[in-house]
Design a protein around this motif. Structure first.
Motif, short mmCIF file in Angstrom:
data_model
loop_
_atom_site.label_atom_id
_atom_site.label_comp_id
_atom_site.label_asym_id
_atom_site.label_seq_id
_atom_site.Cartn_x
_atom_site.Cartn_y
_atom_site.Cartn_z
N GLY A 31 99.63 19.23 63.33
CA GLY A 31 99.21 17.85 63.63
C GLY A 31 97.72 17.69 63.80
N GLY A 32 96.95 18.51 63.11
CA GLY A 32 95.49 18.40 63.17
C GLY A 32 94.85 19.07 64.37
N CYS A 33 95.65 19.78 65.19
CA CYS A 33 95.12 20.48 66.37
C CYS A 33 95.63 21.91 66.40
N TRP A 34 94.91 22.73 67.15
CA TRP A 34 95.30 24.11 67.40
C TRP A 34 95.98 24.17 68.75
N HIS A 35 97.19 24.72 68.80
CA HIS A 35 98.00 24.76 70.01
C HIS A 35 98.25 26.21 70.41
N LEU A 36 98.11 26.52 71.71
CA LEU A 36 98.44 27.84 72.23
C LEU A 36 99.92 27.87 72.57
N VAL A 37 100.65 28.80 71.96
CA VAL A 37 102.08 28.94 72.19
C VAL A 37 102.31 30.29 72.86
N THR A 38 102.70 30.26 74.14
CA THR A 38 102.91 31.51 74.88
C THR A 38 104.33 31.66 75.40
N GLY A 39 105.10 30.62 75.40
CA GLY A 39 106.41 30.66 76.00
C GLY A 39 106.38 30.34 77.49
N LYS A 40 105.18 30.11 78.03
CA LYS A 40 105.05 29.73 79.43
C LYS A 40 104.82 28.23 79.52
N LYS A 41 105.54 27.58 80.40
CA LYS A 41 105.50 26.12 80.49
C LYS A 41 104.10 25.57 80.74
N HIS A 42 103.31 26.21 81.61
CA HIS A 42 101.98 25.68 81.95
C HIS A 42 100.98 25.79 80.80
N ASP A 43 101.27 26.59 79.78
CA ASP A 43 100.36 26.73 78.64
C ASP A 43 100.65 25.72 77.53
N GLN A 44 101.72 24.94 77.65
CA GLN A 44 102.13 24.05 76.57
C GLN A 44 101.13 22.95 76.27
N ASP A 45 100.26 22.62 77.21
CA ASP A 45 99.33 21.52 76.99
C ASP A 45 97.96 22.00 76.50
N ARG A 46 97.81 23.28 76.23
CA ARG A 46 96.52 23.77 75.76
C ARG A 46 96.40 23.56 74.27
N LYS A 47 95.40 22.75 73.89
CA LYS A 47 95.16 22.52 72.47
C LYS A 47 93.68 22.22 72.25
N TRP A 48 93.25 22.46 71.02
CA TRP A 48 91.86 22.27 70.63
C TRP A 48 91.82 21.57 69.27
N VAL A 49 90.81 20.76 69.07
CA VAL A 49 90.62 20.11 67.77
C VAL A 49 89.93 21.09 66.81
N LYS A 50 89.01 21.89 67.33
CA LYS A 50 88.25 22.82 66.48
C LYS A 50 88.74 24.25 66.66
N ARG A 51 89.02 24.90 65.55
CA ARG A 51 89.50 26.28 65.56
C ARG A 51 88.51 27.21 66.25
N ASP A 52 87.22 27.06 65.95
CA ASP A 52 86.22 27.95 66.53
C ASP A 52 86.18 27.85 68.05
#
Length: 73
Positions: free
Chosen positions: A11-32
């Motif tokens: 969806g145009g963003c980079w998302h951190l997927v860890t399997g932990k609920k508190h990490d579900q909202d971590r996302k970035w627009v820029k890969r770097d």
């Protein structure tokens, strides 16, 4: 102990997927920015894996991102 995660492009963003609920909202627009933040947190980044889709299609039909691993104490 090792911790594994995935940095997913969706969806145009980079998302951190860890399997932990508190990490579900971590996302970035820029890969770097995502990679820089994650490296500073001790993640080792492997990839990229897969291919960015060239046409629009359902999100569950692509696979693109980075494998992450870190050692936690």
């Amino acid at each position: 102990m090792r911790q594994y995660a995935w940095l997913d492009f969706h969806g145009g963003c980079w998302h951190l997927v860890t399997g932990k609920k508190h990490d579900q909202d971590r996302k970035w627009v820029k890969r770097d920015a995502a990679i820089s933040d994650l490296i500073s947190e001790g993640w080792i980044i492997d990839g990229p894996h897969g291919k960015i889709p060239t046409i629009k299609h359902p999100a569950n039909r692509h696979f693109y991102g980075y494998e992450l691993i870190r050692t936690i104490h």
